[in-house]
Design a protein around this motif. Sequence first.
Motif: not given
Length: 274
Positions: A258-274
């Motif tokens: 869960x933690x790894x999936x959460x981290x990947x999701x947050x990082x992906x969202x941060x990169x797309x939102x600039x």
Amino acid sequence: MIQQLIQYRIRVISFLVLVTLTLSVFWLYSLTLSKTAFASGILLLCCILFLAAYQWRKKLSFLSLGTATVWLQFHIFVGLMSSLLFLMHIGFRVPDGMLEFALFLTYCFVFLSGVLGWLLSRIIPYRLLSRGEQVIYERIPIYYRKVREAVEQLVSENLKTDEENAVADFYQKNLREFFSGPRNQLRHILHSRRHRHQLTQQVSQILPYLEEREQEAMKQIAVQIQLKDDLDYQRSLQSVLKTWLFVHVPLTWTLILFALFHTITVCAFASTSG
């Protein structure tokens, strides 16, 4: 003993200093108006991975990676520090999102099961020592068989000399089931000895009605009753620890996923939102 106590106090003080430094860094970081959630999340993930590594340390005991005692102490210290990081990471509130809420619940279950495991590891070894030498769990069925065979030998020896044998009748009615396998698990966990006293009392009540030869056999069977009951006690308490591991370890790996999936999701969202 004194040296071990000094080393333990040094580790506790080091842990408190580490916690103080961590909280100070996050407080100073928050003064810069920067978001601390990412930093606390990464540090929390590192703590969780370190906690999970304790299980691998036990599997790789042949490697020189430090003593199990030191690993256990750091496992407890890092587990406590992770709870502080977790509260800081969620902002001392229950998350709203489905994934975040599932992660929140999983962490709570892992932390609480860890506290329960710490309590069990402090209580159960002490209780096991109160009932004789600790027996290896995997060898308990072998001792069961030896005790049962010893009792059946005593019963059969009496049958050879007396067709209507009170010892054999007593064994069939009161002891056959007791010696056939593990018994009274819940009572042992609750530290109850009522069943043991009942069996001992039944043996004492029948003794005056037996011949001298039968009395001697029943006294030897009474000794085997105590041995069998001690084995039941060892098995019941050790089963609690093994059952706890079957809960705590899978929960820990679920938390990591869960933690790894959460981290990947947050990082992906941060990169797309600039």
